[in-house]
Write an enzyme that holds these catalytic residues in place. Structure first.
Site, PDB file in Angstrom:
ATOM      1  N   GLY B  81      -1.671 -57.945   1.481  1.00 21.73           N
ATOM      2  CA  GLY B  81      -2.444 -57.596   0.260  1.00 21.73           C
ATOM      3  C   GLY B  81      -3.957 -59.052   0.494  1.00 21.73           C
ATOM      4  O   GLY B  81      -3.880 -59.284   1.226  1.00 21.73           O
ATOM      5  N   THR B  82      -4.520 -58.670  -0.527  1.00 18.37           N
ATOM      6  CA  THR B  82      -5.853 -59.864   0.003  1.00 18.37           C
ATOM      7  C   THR B  82      -6.467 -61.154  -0.831  1.00 18.37           C
ATOM      8  O   THR B  82      -5.371 -62.212  -1.117  1.00 18.37           O
ATOM      9  CB  THR B  82      -7.479 -59.359   0.312  1.00 18.37           C
ATOM     10  OG1 THR B  82      -7.027 -58.240  -0.990  1.00 18.37           O
ATOM     11  CG2 THR B  82      -6.868 -57.784   2.084  1.00 18.37           C
TER      12      THR B  82
END
Lengths: 248, 309
Positions: B81-82
Site C-alpha cells: 500500500g502506498t
C-alpha cells in the site's frame, strides 16, 4: 471414635445446589426483557463501578446475579472466548448459543466436581437479532443447565415472583419506555407484595439496540436519557426509542 | 516410580522413554479438558486487559510477531500500500488514503482500502505490506475493543498510540526482509479536546506530528503539497479538500500512488474524527470532492498556487 459416614450422591448434589441458590438469593434481582427494537437489561445496583450487565460482543450482552468476583471472572472469560473466536474466524461466527454452551459446560463442571466450590451465580446471555424473531435469551443457572427464554426473564433473589409478574404483563412489540417501566415495577415489588420506590440513580440499565448504526449494539442508558425514559408515559414513546446521542 | 528405575545402572534409555511418555501424557489431558467445552483455566485467570497478552499466554502462535520466517534470499514480492495523509483542524482530524496497491511495477489492486477505524475516536491508515498491515489493524482494533470491554473504559489516545508502536516493533523481523508496515495513527483526544496525529517508523518509533503528516511512497510529494496549502483555521470541508489535493499531488509524481479513477468511480477514502466520533465520508461525498479538485486541475494542472511571499 469416628465412623466414616456415607453421603448419597443425591444428597451431596442437593446440598451443593442449596448452597449455590442461597448465595444467589442474597443478591438483588435483575430482569432482561425483549422490546420492539432490541433487548433491555434492568437491575437495581447502587454501585456505579461494579456492573451487573456488560457487553460481550457486537450483538451479545451479559447479565449476572450472585457473587461479583465469580461472575466477573466468567464475564472476562466470555469476552476472551468471543474475541478469540472472532479473531480466529469471523465476527459473524460469535454467537450467543456458542457462548451459552461454553458457560454451561464451565458452570456444570465446577458444580459437579467435588474439589471445587460451586459458583453462586446465575447468568443471562442475550443476543439481539436483525428482527425480534432473531432475538435469543439464555438463562444459565448455577448447575450448568441452559434455559432458552422468550419475552422476559428474571434472575437473582426474588426471581420466581418477578418472572411470574413479568410473564403476565409482558407483550411483544413494547417500546423501550414501556418495557423499562414494566421492569422497574416488577423489581420494586417486595416479597410480601408491597411496592417500594427505586430511584433512577440506583438503577442500572443497558440495551442491545438493533437500530444502532454501529456494529456494536450494546449501550448503557444513564443520566438524562434514563430520566426521560422513566418519565414518559407509555403512549407517546415512539420518538424516545430512537437512537439518542451517546452520553459517555 | 520411574525415578527408582532410573537409579539403576544401565537404565538410561528407559528413563528417557518414560520422560517423553510422561510429557505427551500431560498434553493429552490438556487437549481433553478443551474437548469437554469448559473454558480453559487461562480464560478465567484474572490478569491483563490486553488481548495480545492473553494470546501470548494462551495461543502464542496466533500472534503475528511470533511467526518464524524461513531463511530466504532477497525481497519477497507482495502487494504494498502506498500513500496515507492526515491533517488536523480545529475540532478534529482528517485521515485519508489513496486506493492503489502495487507489487513491483505492477498495480496489484486498484480499490484497496487502507484507512480503518481503530475504535470510536481513532483511525489508522496503513502503508507497506498490505497483507501484514491488514492483519495488524485487525489485531489493533481488537486490542482496543477488548480493553474497553474488560476495563469498562477506553484507553487514552497516547495509550492507543503506544500499543500500535509495540505491534510495529514485533514486526521488525519481517520489516528487515522488506515486509515493513508503517501506519499513520490519528484520533480525537477527548481529554485534550483536539485531533492528534502519530507517525511511526519501521522499528516502532513513534512521534507526534503537528498540523499534518504523510506516510508511504508518495508521502514526500503529499507533504510538499500540504506544507503550501495548510492553514490552522481550516474548516472540516476545507481539511477534507486539502487531503484530496495532497493525494492528487502524490499520485501526480509517484507511480505507486493512485489518483481519482473517474472511469471506474474509485475515489480516495476520506475519514473524519471529531468529538462525535469516527465518520467515513460516503462514496458520494468523496467523489464530490475529488471531482471538484479534478475540475480545477483541468485548468491548472499543478493545483492551487500559494503566495510567493
Amino acid at each position: 471414635m469416628s465412623t466414616p459416614f456415607y453421603v448419597s450422591p443425591q444428597q451431596a448434589m442437593a446440598d451443593r445446589a442449596e448452597y449455590a441458590r442461597k448465595g444467589i438469593a442474597r443478591g438483588r434481582s435483575l430482569v432482561v426483557l425483549q422490546y420492539a427494537d432490541g433487548i433491555v437489561f434492568v437491575g437495581e445496583n447502587p454501585s456505579r463501578a461494579l456492573h451487573k450487565f456488560s457487553e460481550i460482543y457486537d450483538r451479545i450482552g451479559f447479565a449476572a446475579a450472585g457473587k461479583y468476583n465469580e461472575y466477573e471472572n466468567l464475564r472476562i472469560g466470555g469476552v476472551r472466548y468471543a474475541d478469540l473466536r472472532g479473531y480466529t474466524y469471523d465476527r459473524d461466527d460469535v454467537t450467543a448459543r456458542g457462548l451459552a454452551n461454553v458457560y454451561a459446560q464451565t458452570l456444570g463442571t465446577i458444580f459437579s466436581s467435588a474439589g471445587e466450590k460451586p459458583y453462586e451465580v446465575e447468568l443471562v446471555v442475550a443476543e439481539v437479532g436483525e428482527t425480534p424473531d432473531g432475538d435469543q435469551i439464555y438463562r444459565l443457572p448455577h448447575d450448568g443447565s441452559i434455559v432458552d427464554e422468550h419475552g422476559s426473564v428474571a434472575v437473582g433473589g426474588n426471581a420466581e415472583q418477578i418472572s411470574s409478574y413479568l410473564d403476565q404483563r409482558h407483550q411483544d412489540g413494547m417500546s423501550l419506555a414501556e418495557a423499562l417501566k414494566l421492569a422497574v415495577q416488577a423489581l420494586s415489588r417486595d416479597t410480601n407484595g408491597t411496592q417500594r420506590e427505586i430511584p433512577a440513580e440506583r438503577l442500572e440499565v443497558a440495551v442491545l439496540d438493533r437500530t444502532r448504526p454501529q456494529s456494536r449494539k450494546f449501550k448503557r442508558i444513564v443520566g438524562g436519557q434514563l430520566g426521560r425514559l422513566l418519565e414518559t408515559d407509555g403512549a407517546s414513546t415512539e420518538a424516545e426509542s430512537a437512537e439518542e446521542p451517546d452520553e459517555k | 516410580m520411574w525415578i527408582t528405575a532410573a537409579g539403576r545402572v544401565g537404565s538410561l534409555a528407559y528413563r528417557c522413554f518414560t520422560c517423553e511418555f510422561g510429557l505427551s501424557g500431560r498434553n493429552l489431558v490438556e487437549a481433553n479438558s478443551l474437548g469437554i467445552g469448559r473454558l480453559p483455566a487461562a480464560f478465567l485467570t484474572p490478569g491483563s486487559a490486553s488481548f495480545m497478552d492473553f494470546l501470548s499466554d494462551h495461543q502464542p502462535d496466533l500472534l503475528p510477531g511470533n511467526r518464524q520466517l524461513p531463511p530466504m534470499q532477497g525481497v519477497v514480492e507482495a502487494p504494498h500500500g502506498t500513500t496515507i495523509v492526515a491533517v488536523t483542524f480545529p475540532g478534529g482530524v482528517v485521515l485519508a488514503g489513496d486506493r492503489r496497491a502495487t507489487m513491483g511495477n505492477v498495480i496489484a489492486q486498484r480499490d484497496i482500502e487502507k484507512v480503518f477505524p481503530a475504535d470510536e475516536y481513532s483511525a489508522v491508515g496503513i502503508a507497506g505490506t498490505a497483507g501484514l498491515a491488514v492483519e495488524m489493524v485487525k489485531l489493533f482494533q481488537l486490542e482496543l475493543e477488548h480493553f474497553e470491554k474488560v476495563e469498562g473504559a477506553q484507553l487514552s489516545l497516547e495509550g492507543k498510540a503506544n500499543r500500535l508502536s509495540t505491534m510495529i516493533r514485533s514486526n521488525l523481523g519481517m520489516a528487515m526482509q522488506g515486509l515493513a508496515v508503517v501506519p499513520l495513527f490519528a484520533g480525537f483526544d477527548v481529554d485534550r479536546d483536539r485531533g492528534r496525529i502519530f507517525s511511526y517508523d519501521v522499528t516502532g518509533g513513534r512521534s507526534e506530528e503537528h498540523n499534518f503528516a504523510a506516510t508511504g511512497s508518495g508521502s514526500v510529494f503529499a507533504r510538499g503539497a500540504m506544507k503550501k496549502l495548510y492553514r490552522r483555521d481550516l474548516s472540516e470541508e476545507e481539511a477534507t479538500t486539502l487531503v484530496v489535493q495532497a493525494l492528487y499531488d502524490a499520485a501526480d509524481d509517484d507511480s505507486a500512488t493512485g489518483g481519482p479513477d473517474v472511469a471506474r468511480r474509485i475515489y480516495p477514502i476520506v475519514t473524519v474524527i471529531t468529538d462525535d466520533g469516527f465518520r467515513r465520508l460516503t462514496d458520494d461525498e468523496s467523489s464530490e470532492i475529488a471531482r471538484s479538485v479534478l475540475a480545477r486541475r483541468l485548468e491548472q494542472p499543478d493545483g492551487p498556487r500559494a503566495a510567493l511571499l
